[in-house]
Design a protein around this motif. Structure first.
Motif, PDB file in Angstrom:
ATOM      1  N   ASP A 172       0.831  -1.189   0.000  1.00 37.25           N
ATOM      2  CA  ASP A 172       0.000   0.000   0.000  1.00 37.25           C
ATOM      3  C   ASP A 172       0.875   1.250   0.000  1.00 37.25           C
ATOM      4  OD1 ASP A 172       1.014  -0.121   2.529  1.00 37.25           O
ATOM      5  OD2 ASP A 172      -0.903  -0.240   3.555  1.00 37.25           O
ATOM      6  N   GLU A 173       0.262   2.373   0.265  1.00 40.76           N
ATOM      7  CA  GLU A 173       0.982   3.650   0.243  1.00 40.76           C
ATOM      8  C   GLU A 173       2.069   3.716   1.308  1.00 40.76           C
ATOM      9  OE1 GLU A 173       0.805   6.076  -2.067  1.00 40.76           O
ATOM     10  OE2 GLU A 173      -0.565   4.751  -3.117  1.00 40.76           O
ATOM     11  N   ALA A 174       1.907   2.969   2.405  1.00 44.75           N
ATOM     12  CA  ALA A 174       2.936   2.957   3.455  1.00 44.75           C
ATOM     13  C   ALA A 174       4.243   2.369   2.915  1.00 44.75           C
ATOM     14  CB  ALA A 174       2.449   2.166   4.661  1.00 44.75           C
ATOM     15  N   VAL A 175       4.139   1.364   2.055  1.00 50.33           N
ATOM     16  CA  VAL A 175       5.330   0.766   1.444  1.00 50.33           C
ATOM     17  C   VAL A 175       6.021   1.786   0.550  1.00 50.33           C
ATOM     18  CG1 VAL A 175       6.128  -1.040  -0.140  1.00 50.33           C
ATOM     19  CG2 VAL A 175       4.385  -1.572   1.564  1.00 50.33           C
ATOM     20  N   ILE A 176       5.248   2.535  -0.213  1.00 49.81           N
ATOM     21  CA  ILE A 176       5.814   3.559  -1.101  1.00 49.81           C
ATOM     22  C   ILE A 176       6.517   4.628  -0.276  1.00 49.81           C
ATOM     23  CG2 ILE A 176       5.267   5.340  -2.804  1.00 49.81           C
ATOM     24  CD1 ILE A 176       4.995   2.471  -3.872  1.00 49.81           C
ATOM     25  N   LYS A 177       5.885   5.081   0.803  1.00 54.41           N
ATOM     26  CA  LYS A 177       6.510   6.106   1.648  1.00 54.41           C
ATOM     27  C   LYS A 177       7.798   5.587   2.268  1.00 54.41           C
ATOM     28  CE  LYS A 177       2.430   8.793   2.523  1.00 54.41           C
ATOM     29  NZ  LYS A 177       1.676   9.587   3.435  1.00 54.41           N
TER      30      LYS A 177
END
Length: 183
Positions: free
Chosen positions: A113-118
């Motif tokens: 999810d976006e947490a992985v991208i961040k």
């Protein structure tokens, strides 16, 4: 009295034409801008339909033959994931007969999810390694090999494999939002 009236009439006509000319210029500029916007939307919609037609096939049902099911599974676009955009790539291609280059914008769809991208953006090193691997891969390609749809699909698979190694996350899909080959 007729002599005095003649000089007043040409000035009145010039002032009368100026708003008309300005109005026509504004109308033409607005029409041109609107036409440019409309054709751009049509072109984007056509490109989106083409992408959906090539990649947006659903899995076959159990009633379909196994050959058809395996073909549909290969061309299916995976659902979910997070989008990791990479900077624009401009590379010299490996053509020996002429000097050619490729400019492309690559976006990776990564599991998670976006947490992985961040987290990846915060670390910076995995993205730099992935970008370097993609750059090395792109610079070994020839224009003839990547100009076809099959060549682009092969390139996408190779990019996904290399980027997965660098990012330590599975790359589900590779998206080209720009792909220009100079011939």
């Amino acid at each position: 009295m007729s002599k005095a009236a003649k000089p007043a009439d040409p000035n009145a006509k010039k002032k009368g034409k100026l708003p008309l000319i300005i109005g026509l210029v504004v109308l033409l500029a607005g029409g041109g801008g609107g036409g440019y916007w409309w054709f751009g939307k049509q072109k984007a919609a056509a490109a989106g339909e083409e992408e959906a037609g090539d990649h947006g096939k659903k899995k076959s049902s159990k009633k379909d033959s196994h050959a058809k099911a395996s073909h549909d599974e290969e061309s299916e676009v995976p659902e979910g994931g997070a989008l990791l955009p990479l900077d624009v790539f401009t590379v010299n291609l490996a053509d020996t007969d002429a000097q050619r280059f490729l400019r492309t914008n690559v976006q990776l769809v990564i599991d998670g999810d976006e947490a992985v991208i961040k987290e990846l953006e915060h670390e910076k090193l995995p993205i730099a390694r992935a970008r370097s691997m993609v750059l090395d891969l792109l610079s070994t390609q020839t224009a003839a090999a990547i100009a076809t749809a099959e060549g682009k699909d092969t390139l996408k698979k190779a990019i996904a494999e290399k980027a997965s190694l660098a990012l330590h996350h599975e790359v589900i899909d590779v998206l080209f939002s720009d792909f220009v080959i100079q011939f």
